[in-house]
Design an enzyme around this catalytic site. Structure first.
Site, mmCIF file in Angstrom:
data_model
loop_
_atom_site.group_PDB
_atom_site.id
_atom_site.type_symbol
_atom_site.label_atom_id
_atom_site.label_comp_id
_atom_site.label_asym_id
_atom_site.label_seq_id
_atom_site.Cartn_x
_atom_site.Cartn_y
_atom_site.Cartn_z
ATOM 1 N N THR A 52 0.840 -1.202 0.000
ATOM 2 C CA THR A 52 0.000 0.000 0.000
ATOM 3 C C THR A 52 0.873 1.250 0.000
ATOM 4 O O THR A 52 2.106 1.170 -0.090
ATOM 5 C CB THR A 52 -0.982 -0.019 1.194
ATOM 6 O OG1 THR A 52 -1.923 1.039 1.050
ATOM 7 C CG2 THR A 52 -0.250 0.142 2.522
ATOM 8 N N LYS A 56 3.570 1.394 -3.880
ATOM 9 C CA LYS A 56 3.021 0.616 -5.002
ATOM 10 C C LYS A 56 3.848 0.748 -6.278
ATOM 11 O O LYS A 56 3.842 -0.157 -7.110
ATOM 12 C CB LYS A 56 1.565 1.023 -5.264
ATOM 13 C CG LYS A 56 0.600 0.578 -4.174
ATOM 14 C CD LYS A 56 -0.848 0.839 -4.561
ATOM 15 C CE LYS A 56 -1.797 0.345 -3.490
ATOM 16 N NZ LYS A 56 -3.213 0.511 -3.865
ATOM 17 N N ASN A 77 0.291 -4.003 -6.043
ATOM 18 C CA ASN A 77 -0.179 -4.102 -4.657
ATOM 19 C C ASN A 77 -0.106 -5.533 -4.129
ATOM 20 O O ASN A 77 -0.565 -5.810 -3.035
ATOM 21 C CB ASN A 77 -1.595 -3.538 -4.503
ATOM 22 C CG ASN A 77 -2.677 -4.489 -4.961
ATOM 23 O OD1 ASN A 77 -2.465 -5.285 -5.883
ATOM 24 N ND2 ASN A 77 -3.840 -4.429 -4.334
ATOM 25 N N ASP A 93 -6.158 -4.302 -7.360
ATOM 26 C CA ASP A 93 -7.078 -3.167 -7.255
ATOM 27 C C ASP A 93 -8.002 -3.100 -8.469
ATOM 28 O O ASP A 93 -9.145 -2.660 -8.361
ATOM 29 C CB ASP A 93 -6.303 -1.849 -7.131
ATOM 30 C CG ASP A 93 -5.669 -1.672 -5.767
ATOM 31 O OD1 ASP A 93 -6.174 -2.278 -4.804
ATOM 32 O OD2 ASP A 93 -4.670 -0.945 -5.659
ATOM 33 N N GLY A 117 -9.544 12.928 -8.995
ATOM 34 C CA GLY A 117 -8.229 12.548 -8.501
ATOM 35 C C GLY A 117 -7.288 12.181 -9.624
ATOM 36 O O GLY A 117 -7.707 11.954 -10.767
ATOM 37 N N GLY A 119 -4.243 10.114 -8.686
ATOM 38 C CA GLY A 119 -3.312 9.137 -8.130
ATOM 39 C C GLY A 119 -3.579 7.728 -8.602
ATOM 40 O O GLY A 119 -4.267 7.496 -9.607
ATOM 41 N N ALA A 121 -5.398 5.245 -7.266
ATOM 42 C CA ALA A 121 -6.795 4.799 -7.237
ATOM 43 C C ALA A 121 -7.548 5.326 -8.452
ATOM 44 O O ALA A 121 -8.386 4.628 -9.033
ATOM 45 C CB ALA A 121 -7.470 5.267 -5.949
ATOM 46 N N GLY A 213 -16.139 2.255 -0.671
ATOM 47 C CA GLY A 213 -15.065 1.404 -1.160
ATOM 48 C C GLY A 213 -14.839 0.114 -0.409
ATOM 49 O O GLY A 213 -13.856 -0.592 -0.684
#
Length: 407
Positions: A52, A56, A77, A93, A117, A119, A121, A213
């Site tokens: 995490t 990553k 991950n 993920d 976002g 990043g 995710a 989530g």
């Protein structure tokens, strides 16, 4: 097998609880500084680990091979140690978000989807959405599509929040207002604590799909376990663990008229479930240094309500509690999101002639009927469930627990 989670700070991870159910292996938390990372990856005795933030991407140079998904996302991950000591990297993920999207029931093909976002995710969500034929637009603080020109995207059908905005302990914040999107069909939020971010609460209020989530967290762990053990796990396991964690994390919140039995019922539910019991009136009195009647007499009801809302804010954002509220908390609309963000609200109904009134300032004036007439619609608006408490405390608690086990 020795497995676990690698990261820099891992205080609030739910991964050990999930993997305890999923696999027959030791699962530990490996907190490592950047300076310790190389030695751990080269010489660690682990069989397989999850990775995490913030590692990553940092672990990729230590991998002898990457799965196609990991290559596509440029992030890892999952690391699995091979017999020769080398590491293979994968990313679960993708599977996690894909199953979250599928479980939401939202159809994104040929529809505009905003991903908030920039990043890791966000990159995962974008890859899944594009694979499903969505017209993806990334919204970030900079770039051509940003929070200042959302009007260009009023036709968005789905919003995915891949930012940390609204995450515990900064609950109550949202990256944007849903009022910009009249055609919105649903919101997916990668955050799972609180259970309902402000973004999800706003989606619920509009009557559209709102999903956090937690499903993604469990699904990615399920695939990780398969990589660790080499054994296939039925997808039904995701649902079972998801609901188990949901019951563990969310608060049981009791509302209702003063004297209806919230504290007595709550204490018994607490004993049975193992959740900590909180009586908000008791907390208010402790913080004020005087009794509730004294607060009303010396400072007035407005001052009491202000104290009450602060206490509800403090405890409403926590997890795994049984919370008995004051009878009048529903008179302040701002208290609803404070309670519902991490909990389910149970209205305790009891006949007025059975209500205890001693030591309750607003009940002792003999106007219970009028109070109930005014508050009943407010209770109904706050409540997720309604429970009759005309008999024993045990029977009322049993009704709550029966509902809770079905969540």
């Amino acid at each position: 097998m020795i497995c676990g989670l690698l990261g820099e700070k891992l205080e609030h991870s739910y991964s050990p609880a999930i993997h305890k159910i999923l696999g027959y292996y030791t699962y530990s938390l490996f907190e490592k500084s950047p300076e310790e990372l190389e030695d751990f990856l080269k010489n660690g005795t682990f069989t397989g680990i999850n990775v995490t933030i913030p590692y990553k991407k940092a672990v990729i140079p230590y991998c002898s091979a990457l799965s196609p998904v990991a290559q596509k996302l440029g992030a890892v991950n999952i690391l699995v140690r091979q017999p020769d000591g080398s590491l293979i990297g994968h990313n679960s993920d993708y599977f996690g978000f894909e199953t979250m999207l599928d479980n939401s029931g939202l159809q994104v093909g040929k529809k505009k989807v905003l991903v908030l976002g920039s990043g890791g995710a966000a990159n995962t969500a974008i890859a899944v959405l594009e694979e499903k034929g969505a017209q993806v637009v990334t919204i970030s603080r900079t770039g051509s599509n940003h929070y200042g020109n959302l009007s260009f995207h009023s036709d968005a059908a789905v919003i995915v929040n891949a930012t940390p905005v609204g995450m515990f302990p900064n609950a109550g914040e949202a990256p944007l207002s849903l009022s910009h999107f009249p055609r919105l069909e649903g919101v997916l939020d990668a955050i799972y604590n609180p259970a309902r971010t402000k973004l999800l609460l706003d989606a619920e209020a509009r009557g559209i799909v709102a999903m956090n989530g937690l499903w993604m967290l469990v699904a990615q762990a399920k695939e990780a376990s398969e990589w660790f053990s080499g054994k296939k796990i039925p997808n039904k396991t995701i649902e079972d663990i998801y609901h188990s964690l949901q019951r563990q994390m969310e608060n049981i919140i009791l509302i209702g008229m003063p004297g209806c039995g919230k504290s007595a019922v709550g204490k018994l539910v607490s004993q049975i479930t193992g959740k900590k019991f909180v009586d908000t009136d008791a907390v208010i009195a402790e913080r004020a240094g005087c009794t509730i009647p004294e607060i009303f007499a010396n400072q007035g009801e407005a001052a009491f309500r202000k104290l009450e809302s602060q206490v509800l804010s403090d405890f409403g954002k926590k997890s795994g509690l049984v919370i008995a509220t004051g009878g009048g908390c529903v008179t302040q609309p701002e208290n609803y999101p404070l309670l519902h963000q991490n909990g389910r609200l149970f209205l305790i109904e009891r006949r007025l002639d059975k209500l205890a009134t001693q030591g309750r300032p607003l009940s002792e004036n003999g106007k219970l009927e009028e109070m109930y007439r005014i508050r009943k619609p407010l209770y109904d608006a706050f409540a997720d469930y309604q429970i009759e408490n005309q008999g024993t405390v045990a029977k009322a608690a049993e009704k709550i627990l029966r509902i809770w086990e079905e969540i």
